[in-house]
Motif scaffolding. Structure first.
Motif, PDB file in Angstrom:
ATOM      1  N   GLU A 272       4.735 -37.584  -9.691  1.00 49.30           N
ATOM      2  CA  GLU A 272       4.556 -39.032  -9.680  1.00 49.30           C
ATOM      3  C   GLU A 272       4.199 -39.539  -8.227  1.00 49.30           C
ATOM      4  O   GLU A 272       3.535 -40.410  -8.282  1.00 49.30           O
ATOM      5  N   ALA A 273       4.938 -39.192  -7.378  1.00 45.27           N
ATOM      6  CA  ALA A 273       4.830 -39.641  -5.813  1.00 45.27           C
ATOM      7  C   ALA A 273       3.259 -39.121  -5.357  1.00 45.27           C
ATOM      8  O   ALA A 273       2.442 -40.114  -4.930  1.00 45.27           O
ATOM      9  N   ARG A 274       2.793 -37.987  -6.013  1.00 42.91           N
ATOM     10  CA  ARG A 274       1.267 -37.798  -5.622  1.00 42.91           C
ATOM     11  C   ARG A 274       0.144 -38.519  -6.347  1.00 42.91           C
ATOM     12  O   ARG A 274      -0.717 -38.743  -5.902  1.00 42.91           O
ATOM     13  N   LEU A 275       0.722 -38.845  -7.741  1.00 41.27           N
ATOM     14  CA  LEU A 275      -0.181 -39.451  -8.329  1.00 41.27           C
ATOM     15  C   LEU A 275      -0.257 -40.972  -7.859  1.00 41.27           C
ATOM     16  O   LEU A 275      -1.220 -41.680  -7.939  1.00 41.27           O
ATOM     17  N   ALA A 276       0.988 -41.670  -7.353  1.00 37.54           N
ATOM     18  CA  ALA A 276       0.777 -42.955  -6.660  1.00 37.54           C
ATOM     19  C   ALA A 276      -0.059 -42.908  -5.423  1.00 37.54           C
ATOM     20  O   ALA A 276      -0.876 -43.839  -5.259  1.00 37.54           O
ATOM     21  N   GLU A 277      -0.059 -41.913  -4.763  1.00 40.83           N
ATOM     22  CA  GLU A 277      -1.030 -41.770  -3.602  1.00 40.83           C
ATOM     23  C   GLU A 277      -2.281 -41.673  -4.033  1.00 40.83           C
ATOM     24  O   GLU A 277      -3.247 -42.434  -3.352  1.00 40.83           O
ATOM     25  N   LEU A 278      -2.586 -41.067  -5.412  1.00 38.59           N
ATOM     26  CA  LEU A 278      -4.117 -40.824  -5.815  1.00 38.59           C
ATOM     27  C   LEU A 278      -4.517 -41.729  -6.744  1.00 38.59           C
ATOM     28  O   LEU A 278      -5.406 -41.897  -7.332  1.00 38.59           O
ATOM     29  N   ALA A 279      -3.625 -42.960  -6.949  1.00 42.26           N
ATOM     30  CA  ALA A 279      -3.968 -44.101  -7.856  1.00 42.26           C
ATOM     31  C   ALA A 279      -5.336 -44.673  -7.822  1.00 42.26           C
ATOM     32  O   ALA A 279      -5.734 -44.763  -8.744  1.00 42.26           O
ATOM     33  N   ASP A 280      -5.765 -44.898  -7.004  1.00 45.60           N
ATOM     34  CA  ASP A 280      -7.244 -45.435  -6.454  1.00 45.60           C
ATOM     35  C   ASP A 280      -8.355 -44.652  -7.271  1.00 45.60           C
ATOM     36  O   ASP A 280      -9.389 -44.905  -7.177  1.00 45.60           O
ATOM     37  N   LEU A 281      -8.047 -43.280  -7.169  1.00 46.24           N
ATOM     38  CA  LEU A 281      -8.965 -42.169  -7.417  1.00 46.24           C
ATOM     39  C   LEU A 281      -8.762 -41.571  -8.901  1.00 46.24           C
ATOM     40  O   LEU A 281      -9.765 -40.868  -9.145  1.00 46.24           O
ATOM     41  N   THR A 282      -7.747 -41.974  -9.654  1.00 41.22           N
ATOM     42  CA  THR A 282      -7.643 -41.393 -10.729  1.00 41.22           C
ATOM     43  C   THR A 282      -8.171 -42.005 -11.886  1.00 41.22           C
ATOM     44  O   THR A 282      -8.346 -41.593 -12.959  1.00 41.22           O
ATOM     45  N   GLY A 283      -8.382 -43.462 -11.748  1.00 36.08           N
ATOM     46  CA  GLY A 283      -9.088 -44.183 -12.749  1.00 36.08           C
ATOM     47  C   GLY A 283      -8.150 -44.157 -14.128  1.00 36.08           C
ATOM     48  O   GLY A 283      -6.816 -44.331 -13.956  1.00 36.08           O
ATOM     49  N   GLN A 284      -8.775 -44.146 -15.283  1.00 36.34           N
ATOM     50  CA  GLN A 284      -8.176 -44.284 -16.687  1.00 36.34           C
ATOM     51  C   GLN A 284      -7.246 -42.820 -16.888  1.00 36.34           C
ATOM     52  O   GLN A 284      -6.768 -42.737 -17.989  1.00 36.34           O
ATOM     53  N   ALA A 285      -7.510 -41.861 -15.993  1.00 38.89           N
ATOM     54  CA  ALA A 285      -6.877 -40.340 -16.249  1.00 38.89           C
ATOM     55  C   ALA A 285      -5.544 -40.261 -16.000  1.00 38.89           C
ATOM     56  O   ALA A 285      -4.974 -39.356 -16.515  1.00 38.89           O
ATOM     57  N   ALA A 286      -4.739 -41.343 -15.334  1.00 38.16           N
ATOM     58  CA  ALA A 286      -3.538 -41.108 -14.893  1.00 38.16           C
ATOM     59  C   ALA A 286      -2.485 -40.874 -16.058  1.00 38.16           C
ATOM     60  O   ALA A 286      -1.747 -39.979 -15.887  1.00 38.16           O
ATOM     61  N   PRO A 287      -2.697 -41.495 -17.219  1.00 29.78           N
ATOM     62  CA  PRO A 287      -1.437 -40.979 -18.275  1.00 29.78           C
ATOM     63  C   PRO A 287      -1.960 -39.500 -18.921  1.00 29.78           C
ATOM     64  O   PRO A 287      -0.817 -38.988 -19.090  1.00 29.78           O
TER      65      PRO A 287
END
Length: 92
Positions: free
Chosen positions: A60-75
């Motif tokens: 979750e912490a890494r996903l927060a860091e990468l949030a601007d680059l994950t687009g709609q794929a985060a879920p």
């Protein structure tokens, strides 16, 4: 974290040059499982991750860091991380 180091990280994970946030989002959205596998592998190698809850928190912490680059794929990435981490319990 500035985008440049994150783009380098994603370039290594995806094995291709990703030189803009748009190209990174495109790669991540095309193969979210690739990023999930990399995040879970990072968690497994981290000395501070001792159980599945810590692994989930790490992802979750890494996903927060990468949030601007994950687009709609985060879920999808989050779900794939959870599934991979849940398999740890079956390994004993």
């Amino acid at each position: 974290m500035p985008a440049e180091p994150l783009l380098r990280q994603l370039s290594r994970i995806y094995g291709q040059p990703l030189d803009s946030p748009a190209s990174a989002r495109q790669a991540v959205e095309a193969a979210p499982e690739t990023l999930a596998a990399a995040l879970v592998a990072e968690a497994a190698e981290n000395d501070d991750v001792a159980d599945d809850q810590a692994a989930l928190a790490y992802c979750e912490a890494r996903l927060a860091e990468l949030a601007d680059l994950t687009g709609q794929a985060a879920p999808a990435i989050r779900a794939a991380c959870r599934a991979r981490i849940a398999r740890w319990a079956t390994l004993g």
